[in-house]
Design a protein around this motif. Structure first.
Motif: not given
Length: 236
Positions: A210-222
């Motif tokens: 679940e943490g991977m989803v949150v962190a990688q979605r943030s990096e996708l936006d960046l």
């Protein structure tokens, strides 16, 4: 690069590292708990989603680390280098956790005979619509049913040819290619992590996914912002 984008880069980098440390601590506490009142959790089997995700995501993460080191060596852009360092550091730590769980469970780091990559996502044709017939409905999974597409074993993974192009590229060309390849990589990783979040049974592993989803979605936006700043966009 704008000051706002620079601040956003630093925020994502710090957040991802903090998440990695948080999940590492949670996993340590969970594994250290012994004979309490609650019964000991059942050890996953080699064919389980828990083991499959640990094996496959360890391989998936390893390629992200490799791509991050490749771009670090061919660009001087501090924003890209910072992002690459963060991805390499975070995913190397998470990879160690995943392999550590396999050791703890006394399970092999290779799939059982006859079980290819991502088989744990096709263990139930009715589960979340992600069975063998429905795997193409998961973003980044079309055509990935156990086949090696020039080294792309799992959703979002770069091919050997693409890694070669990244290795040979320089400057902004390398930056754009890295951001595009890592965008694909993260999209595939998010799909896999969501699969574990819904299928895995070990609480610490579900929390990590679940943490991977949150962190990688943030990096996708960046990364979308970083591509736009270079007059580029994610690949179709």
């Amino acid at each position: 690069m704008s000051a706002a984008l620079d601040r956003r880069t630093r925020w994502v980098a710090g957040s991802a590292v903090a998440l990695a440390l948080l999940f590492a601590g949670a996993a340590t506490v969970a594994s250290a708990r012994g004979g309490g009142a609650a019964p000991a959790p059942r050890t996953p089997t080699a064919e389980s989603a828990d083991a499959g995700f640990a094996r496959d995501m360890a391989v998936h993460h390893q390629q992200a680390v490799e791509m991050s080191f490749l771009v670090r060596d061919v660009t001087r852009d501090e924003d890209v280098r910072r992002l690459a360092y963060d991805i390499a550091n975070t995913q190397a730590n998470q990879r160690g956790m995943l392999l550590g769980w396999l050791d703890l469970w006394e399970l092999p780091k290779t799939a059982p005979d006859g079980q290819g990559p991502m088989a744990w996502m096709a263990d139930d044709g009715a589960h979340s619509g992600h069975g063998v017939e429905g795997m193409q409905d998961v973003q980044g999974m079309q055509g990935m049913e156990g086949m090696d597409h020039d080294g792309a074993l799992m959703p979002g993974m770069a091919t050997r040819a693409e890694l070669g192009r990244l290795r040979d590229a320089r400057g902004e060309k390398a930056e754009i290619l890295f951001l595009q390849l890592m965008t694909d990589h993260h999209e595939g990783g998010v799909a896999m992590a969501r699969g574990c979040a819904s299928r895995c049974t070990v609480p610490a592993e579900k929390r990590l996914a679940e943490g991977m989803v949150v962190a990688q979605r943030s990096e996708l936006d960046l990364m979308a912002d970083m591509l736009a700043a270079r007059g580029a966009s994610p690949r179709p």
